[in-house]
Design an enzyme around this catalytic site. Structure first.
Site, short mmCIF file in Angstrom:
data_model
loop_
_atom_site.label_atom_id
_atom_site.label_comp_id
_atom_site.label_asym_id
_atom_site.label_seq_id
_atom_site.Cartn_x
_atom_site.Cartn_y
_atom_site.Cartn_z
N ASP A 33 3.72 51.18 13.68
CA ASP A 33 2.52 52.00 13.50
C ASP A 33 2.77 53.17 12.55
OD1 ASP A 33 1.00 50.44 15.28
OD2 ASP A 33 1.77 51.54 16.99
N ARG B 5 5.59 62.26 26.22
CA ARG B 5 4.60 62.62 25.21
C ARG B 5 4.31 64.12 25.15
NH1 ARG B 5 6.47 58.62 23.51
NH2 ARG B 5 5.38 56.64 23.33
N ASP C 181 -1.53 57.00 25.26
CA ASP C 181 -0.76 57.99 24.52
C ASP C 181 -1.62 58.87 23.62
OD1 ASP C 181 1.66 57.47 25.65
OD2 ASP C 181 2.38 56.15 24.06
N SER D 8 5.36 45.40 21.68
CA SER D 8 5.16 46.84 21.56
C SER D 8 6.10 47.50 22.56
CB SER D 8 3.70 47.22 21.89
OG SER D 8 3.54 48.61 21.86
#
Length: 409
Positions: free
Chosen positions: A20, A100, A129, A181
């Site tokens: 990404d 995060r 996220d 992923s």
């Protein structure tokens, strides 16, 4: 917040070097007036994923790369408080979730230092996220514009991302066949996508390369491994008698747990955005640490505190999962947890065997367990007092029965 693209001259990008964020650098330059892109990677223990990251970021169009060493901060200020709370989300030990806010805090610090016009991230519009990153940004820089390419571009799938990368000569560490992923840090590794999207498919645990932090329980040794953990005020301070930092304890437990097939779960979880999603998580050290802490609390906490803490742990886990780390409620719950941990000090012995964590002993000077009271042998406990206790405790039941019987006549 609607973004005026003409005003975007400098963007700070949360950068991992994965699929990404690798394609986001050229995409930002193409779609935001050839803006300067500053990449920021938060090191939360993803090891070799950071190798060659600066060269890759620069080659794909970034002006510079910051690699922030966040490991100690992540462990001490996010992992351990969450573990002390006993917080999880639908059996998931929150490895992506509490990383995060830690990363986002560092990201904002760089954005403010660099005078950035916006912050960008590679989170999809389907995932959790995006919420976790953006709520943290709102806390530290409430007026900072946020660019989320997955919510703007025409790319529809990871296959199309790979097409874009190949067209722009962006090197990738994955291929179309191994395109899970994944998210990795010192606490866990997650796997999503490909064959896991069909809930009827069994994960290929025994296939070489699927599990990265350990082995399948089937391939684990046929003899158990014993570990001893010491805690002080609810925090791990020693492993097998050796004093070490919480970070190093987790890393050592990852090896011991991984070797014994510990901490592998396959769940369909309820995402914040409303959909269900399947994932396989590896959290070997975390699973051991949670279990040891739970065992120690069972003898150190009184009944009311333990039960109330168990109830609040669900709320704590939901806050972490939902990206609400920087909120008054999470801070208040942490203050409550800190108070409960004052006397959670002692030693726990565990036996690791083929995916199982087996209790093998627990000791504490603060233990509320009294063998002399609980024993089946002779003790000073006066059993005759139980009759009066039962009479009072059962009085409402007795009265209700008498009234019911009277009115039934």
């Amino acid at each position: 917040m609607k973004i005026d693209k003409k005003k975007i001259k400098k963007v700070v990008l949360a950068y991992s070097g994965g699929l990404d964020t690798s394609i986001i650098i050229p995409w930002l330059k193409e779609n935001y007036n050839n803006c300067e892109v500053i990449a920021v990677a938060g090191n939360v223990g993803q090891d070799d994923e950071l190798d060659g990251l600066e060269e890759k970021a620069i080659k794909t169009g970034a002006s510079k790369l910051y690699i922030l060493d966040l490991c100690d901060d992540y462990v001490d200020n996010y992992i351990i408080p969450t573990m002390q709370a006993g917080a999880e989300y639908e059996t998931y030990l929150l490895g992506t979730s509490h990383a995060r806010p830690c990363i986002a805090k560092g990201l904002v610090e760089i954005a403010l230092k660099e005078g950035a016009d916006a912050i960008a991230h590679g989170c999809t519009g389907k995932g959790n996220d995006q919420v976790r990153f953006e709520l943290a940004v709102k806390h530290f820089a409430p007026n900072m514009p946020i660019i989320a390419p997955w919510r703007e571009w025409n790319i529809k799938s990871r296959e199309e991302e790979i097409d874009y990368a190949e067209a722009h000569n962006i090197p990738l560490r994955i291929n179309r066949e191994t395109n899970y992923s994944k998210d990795k840090n010192l606490w866990h590794l997650s796997h999503e996508g490909l064959d896991l999207e069909d809930t009827g498919n069994e994960p290929t645990y025994e296939k070489e390369g699927f599990l990265e932090m350990g082995v399948s329980p089937i391939n684990a040794p046929d003899v158990p491994t014993y570990v001893e953990l010491d805690f002080e005020a609810g925090k791990p301070v020693a492993l097998n008698g050796e004093k070490m930092s919480a970070k190093n304890i987790i890393l050592a437990l990852n090896k011991l747990g991984g070797d014994n097939g510990i901490g592998i779960i396959d769940i369909v979880e309820n995402r914040l955005v409303g959909m269900k999603c399947r994932g396989v998580y590896e959290t070997p050290g975390g699973a051991i640490l949670y279990r040891a802490h739970e065992i120690l609390e069972s003898i150190c906490l009184d009944k009311q505190t333990l039960h109330e803490k168990t109830r609040l742990s669900v709320t704590f886990g939901e806050l972490v999962y939902n990206g609400q780390w920087f909120t008054p409620l999470r801070e208040a719950l942490t203050a409550f947890v800190d108070k409960t941990q004052e006397h959670v000090t002692g030693k726990v012995k565990l036996k690791l065997y083929k995916g199982n964590i087996i209790k093998a002993g627990v000791w504490s000077d603060w233990s509320l367990y009294s063998e002399s009271i609980a024993t089946f042998g002779e003790s000073d406990y006066d059993q005759s007092k139980a009759a009066g206790f039962i009479d009072l405790f059962g009085l409402p039941i007795q009265v209700q029965a008498e009234v019911t019987a009277k009115n039934a006549k």
